[in-house]
Design a protein around this motif. Sequence first.
Motif, PDB file in Angstrom:
ATOM      1  N   TYR A 126       0.957  -1.186  -0.075  1.00 30.03           N
ATOM      2  CA  TYR A 126       0.012   0.037  -0.036  1.00 30.03           C
ATOM      3  C   TYR A 126       0.829   1.165   0.019  1.00 30.03           C
ATOM      4  N   SER A 127       2.096   1.250   0.841  1.00 26.26           N
ATOM      5  CA  SER A 127       2.883   2.368   0.824  1.00 26.26           C
ATOM      6  C   SER A 127       3.306   2.644  -0.428  1.00 26.26           C
ATOM      7  N   ASP A 128       3.988   1.612  -1.088  1.00 24.53           N
ATOM      8  CA  ASP A 128       4.434   1.639  -2.479  1.00 24.53           C
ATOM      9  C   ASP A 128       3.509   2.354  -3.417  1.00 24.53           C
ATOM     10  N   TYR A 129       2.287   1.920  -3.389  1.00 18.03           N
ATOM     11  CA  TYR A 129       1.216   2.398  -4.191  1.00 18.03           C
ATOM     12  C   TYR A 129       0.950   3.720  -4.127  1.00 18.03           C
ATOM     13  N   ILE A 130       0.656   4.163  -3.043  1.00 19.56           N
ATOM     14  CA  ILE A 130       0.505   5.678  -2.602  1.00 19.56           C
ATOM     15  C   ILE A 130       1.565   6.478  -2.885  1.00 19.56           C
ATOM     16  N   ASN A 131       2.689   6.060  -2.785  1.00 22.18           N
ATOM     17  CA  ASN A 131       3.921   6.738  -3.157  1.00 22.18           C
ATOM     18  C   ASN A 131       4.411   6.806  -4.539  1.00 22.18           C
TER      19      ASN A 131
END
Length: 94
Positions: free
Chosen positions: A88-93
Amino acid sequence: MAYFLHKQNDRWLLSNVVRDYFKEVCKQANVPFLSPHALRHTHAVHLLESGANIKYVSERLGHKSVKVTADTYLHVTEKIENEALDLYSDYINF
């Protein structure tokens, strides 16, 4: 009653026979006893944590549906939770 297929001679063994034998092996090896079902559970969770497809795991365990597998084995482990948060962190960043 559950049965296990003995691969060397194609005979079916009662689950209590397998459990009793495994208990004796654990005792001789001086390791804590875990039931064969506990080993099955651990194996399933490890497969799912490693990213194996749930359909594959379901078929490997002989379940009639993926829902049975998910309801039984796909509880959220710390590893699964951390990987989901990383994704999720990779996705939103991105």
